[in-house]
Design a protein around this motif. Structure first.
Motif: not given
Length: 174
Positions: A109-118
């Motif tokens: 992995s170079i990068d990881l972006a996570v969006k938590y919605l619930r």
């Protein structure tokens, strides 16, 4: 702070020596590796046992995993720690990329972006994570993923960029 001994819980984890699967890895395409996981000829990595991950499906550029969260994954706020969701999404994103690779080729992995919605709680039941390749290249692969309940409620999304490299003989950890 005192604890009530009758409320204490424990869990035991078992796994296979990861070096066994790592020895096979450079000789297998990504899809061959996932076929081995499915048919049991390749042991899953230790993290799968620790975090209750199971491979559901793998095809070129797309993978699906299931996870059954437990109380041991709870944070102090009474919900499943975001790290479990992040790790599950990171897994499907990397595995989606891996499913496109030929034998002898690796990734990181170079990068990881996570969006938590619930929030995730045990009442949500089993979780399903899907990862898909958005674009491949000679040096990087772009992926996206979704984490949902078994009923389809979207809980989190993620994107990742992964670096492609050639395995060097003897370069795998022991």
């Amino acid at each position: 702070m005192s604890t009530n001994a009758s409320a204490q819980r424990s869990e035991t984890f078992t796994w296979m020596d990861p070096a066994i699967a790592l020895e096979q890895l450079p000789r297998l395409s990504g899809l061959d590796y996932f076929s081995g996981l499915r048919d049991g000829s390749i042991a899953p990595p230790p993290i799968a046992s620790l975090m209750n991950f199971d491979l559901v499906d793998a095809k070129h550029g797309h993978v699906e995993f299931q996870c059954q969260p437990g109380e041991a994954h709870y944070n102090p706020l009474g919900m499943v720690h975001g790290g479990l969701a992040c790790t599950l999404l990171d897994t499907v994103l990397g595995c989606a990329a891996h499913s496109t690779l030929e034998a002898g080729i690796g990734y990181t992995s170079i990068d990881l972006a996570v969006k938590y919605l619930r929030p995730v709680t045990l009442q949500k039941g089993a979780l399903r994570a899907e990862g898909s390749v958005v674009k491949t290249g000679s040096r990087v692969i772009f992926t996206e993923g979704r984490l949902s309940t078994a009923g389809g409620e979207l809980l989190a999304t993620a994107t990742s960029t992964l670096l492609i490299f050639t395995h060097q003989p003897g370069s795998l950890p022991r």
